[in-house]
Design an enzyme around this catalytic site. Structure first.
Site, PDB file in Angstrom:
ATOM      1  N   ASP A  11       0.652  -1.225   0.067  1.00  0.00           N
ATOM      2  CA  ASP A  11       0.141   0.101  -0.168  1.00  0.00           C
ATOM      3  C   ASP A  11       0.983   1.368   0.185  1.00  0.00           C
ATOM      4  O   ASP A  11       2.400   1.570   0.179  1.00  0.00           O
ATOM      5  CB  ASP A  11      -0.760  -0.275   1.282  1.00  0.00           C
ATOM      6  CG  ASP A  11       0.441   0.288   2.233  1.00  0.00           C
ATOM      7  OD1 ASP A  11       0.991  -1.143   2.679  1.00  0.00           O
ATOM      8  OD2 ASP A  11      -0.093   0.351   3.490  1.00  0.00           O
ATOM      9  N   GLU A  23       0.213  -1.858   5.503  1.00  0.00           N
ATOM     10  CA  GLU A  23       0.974  -0.574   6.529  1.00  0.00           C
ATOM     11  C   GLU A  23       1.238   0.590   6.827  1.00  0.00           C
ATOM     12  O   GLU A  23       0.555   1.000   8.256  1.00  0.00           O
ATOM     13  CB  GLU A  23       2.816  -0.896   5.758  1.00  0.00           C
ATOM     14  CG  GLU A  23       3.681  -0.197   6.555  1.00  0.00           C
ATOM     15  CD  GLU A  23       4.665   0.813   6.951  1.00  0.00           C
ATOM     16  OE1 GLU A  23       5.092   1.078   7.709  1.00  0.00           O
ATOM     17  OE2 GLU A  23       3.478   1.626   6.317  1.00  0.00           O
TER      18      GLU A  23
END
Length: 507
Positions: A74, A144
């Site tokens: 991400d 994350e």
């Protein structure tokens, strides 16, 4: 340009065609799985969309220890206010600017898409016999940036390696061996609404009070750079306007600011109603504040803007309720005087910035807080505060202060599950090997440091007892904001280091 740098950038551009904002990694997860299977690698994914690609050892390395290369899928999706980019569907445009690669008014996702690209190119190079390496595991996690939930959800059996190379640091020539833990707090302030009648003889007009052009940046990496916080500046401006004009002459309609918990807010806006006969005075107050803000933050935020703009009711209705007003409606909802007072005092009282420096490591921020976002929606205003610390005691302390301020304002506060710090080991065998290889290849000593940002290593280390970890990566500037950029020559150095480090494990 090194041929592998060119190849890594080509893969990175392919990755940037796929939407991958935090919590929306399904497409990139499937793409990675298909990439691995199409090349004959063993691939598995868990229910969270974490992906593991197993790459067999090359000839001569069959008895070497398995090495896990880890990064996250991400990215923080940030853009300039006037950008039309839609992160849910538009490919991220890569702009080559000399030795730097940046986005076109958007964050570029080098944090941490470049880790994915390096891992994939490394796997292909071994398969083609271009380099030698031990058994590899490419571990790519989700989410994350907004809670490390991918790493938190990893089962201990998902990967096997006891040596982990995290590719999520942003300074080439730097080995990170420790990081802060953190916790987010969600503050909810109940809203009481009042009707403001626009048919009064001394009627009101509607305005947007806007703070923009701030540098923002990663709330761990940049928290000590004294950059302005858009929410704080907006709160100061609102407080000054209320004091100078009188609370009966200014009504707050809604307030929004910031984007994500781990970025310093670069913009914030408030929609307000002002009495017509107070407009000239309001403009004077804003002009004086603008000059004061620009003088105070001339070095850290040279593009800072504070503006007061007249708007129509339809803009407020679209922002707040997603619809246009009925033309004949003579009124609009505003915050009650009590709610307005509580909100502004709450925003002014919440801490932001460095709270405590480390006593053990010179120059390291030990504890900090980021006043991250504020949103008006329905009958509540929500505020996100993000605390970080390498000390669990100090993390609890700063979180307690945030909670105390929230409760004094009559707000409700909830704390999300936190994540642990990564305790540094300056004597680990992996660190010693990394330093030896780097010094031999580049003729200089690398820097070894502990950072205030959060890394997945802290969570992974709590899952896999005895695992050795080092974090490194190419040079990235201003992650988590539209000025994010990656230094292209540093990619070559990371590749050369990795190639030499892996070859040193031949048994």
């Amino acid at each position: 340009m090194h041929p592998k740098t060119k190849q890594i950038l080509e893969v990175f551009e392919e990755i940037n065609k796929i939407p991958r904002c935090s919590k929306h990694e399904a497409q990139i997860s499937l793409w990675l799985q298909e990439w691995g299977r199409s090349r004959g690698f063993e691939v598995k994914a868990d229910s969270l969309n974490n992906v593991l690609i197993k790459v067999p050892a090359t000839s001569g390395y069959e008895n070497s220890p398995t090495i896990t290369l880890q990064g996250h899928m991400d990215m923080v999706c940030e853009k300039l206010r006037d950008s039309k980019h839609d992160f849910s569907k538009d490919p991220i445009k890569c702009v080559y600017d000399g030795d730097w690669l940046r986005g076109d008014g958007t964050s570029i996702g080098a944090d941490n898409g470049i880790a994915l690209a390096i891992g994939l190119v490394l796997a292909e190079a071994g398969k083609k016999g271009e380099i030698g390496h031990p058994p590899l595991e490419l571990l790519f996690t989700v989410d994350e940036e907004t809670g490390l939930t991918g790493a938190k959800g990893l089962e201990a059996s998902f990967f096997e390696g006891k040596i982990l190379l995290n590719l999520d640091s942003d300074g080439e020539g730097v080995f990170v061996i420790g990081c802060a833990g953190g916790q987010n707090s969600l503050i909810t302030l109940p809203v009481e609404w009042e009707l403001l009648d626009f048919k009064e003889e001394s009627s009101f007009e509607l305005f947007r009070l806007l703070v923009e052009g701030l540098e923002g940046g990663h709330s761990g990496v940049a928290i000590d750079k004294q950059r302005a916080n858009g929410i704080q500046l907006l709160s100061q401006a609102l407080a000054e306007l209320r004091n100078r004009l009188g609370t009966e002459n200014l009504k707050l309609i809604l307030i929004n600011g910031g984007s994500v918990h781990n970025a310093i807010p670069s913009t914030a806006e408030a929609f307000i109603a002002l009495r017509r006969d107070k407009l000239e005075q309001a403009e004077e107050v804003v002009s004086v504040l603008k000059k004061a803000f620009q003088a105070e933050y001339a070095k850290t935020d040279p593009r800072l803007i504070l503006s007061l703009e007249k708007i129509g009711r339809e803009i407020i209705f679209e922002v707040a309720w997603g619809k246009r007003p009925e033309e004949e409606a003579p009124h609009i909802w505003v915050l009650s005087a009590g709610t307005e007072e509580k909100l502004i005092q709450l925003l002014l009282g919440l801490p932001h910035g460095v709270y405590r420096m480390s006593e053990n490591i010179p120059g390291l921020v030990e504890t900090s807080n980021n006043l991250a976002t504020v949103r008006t929606a329905g009958n509540k205003i929500t505020i996100v505060s993000s605390q970080r610390s390498s000390s669990n005691f100090r993390l609890a302390e700063i979180t307690g202060k945030v909670e105390a301020v929230a409760k004094l304002a009559g707000a409700r506060i909830e704390h999300e599950p936190g994540y642990p710090p990564w305790e540094p080991d300056f004597e680990s065998e992996l660190l010693m090997k990394c330093k030896q290889v780097y010094s031999r290849v580049f003729g200089k000593e690398p820097e070894v440091k502990v950072i205030h940002a959060g890394l997945e290593c802290g969570i992974i280390g709590s899952i896999h007892e005895g695992i050795e970890m080092v974090s490194f990566g190419p040079t990235i500037k201003d992650p988590h904001c539209p000025s994010e950029r990656i230094f292209i020559p540093s990619i070559e150095n990371v590749w050369i280091f990795l190639e030499n480090l892996l070859s040193s494990y031949r048994c």
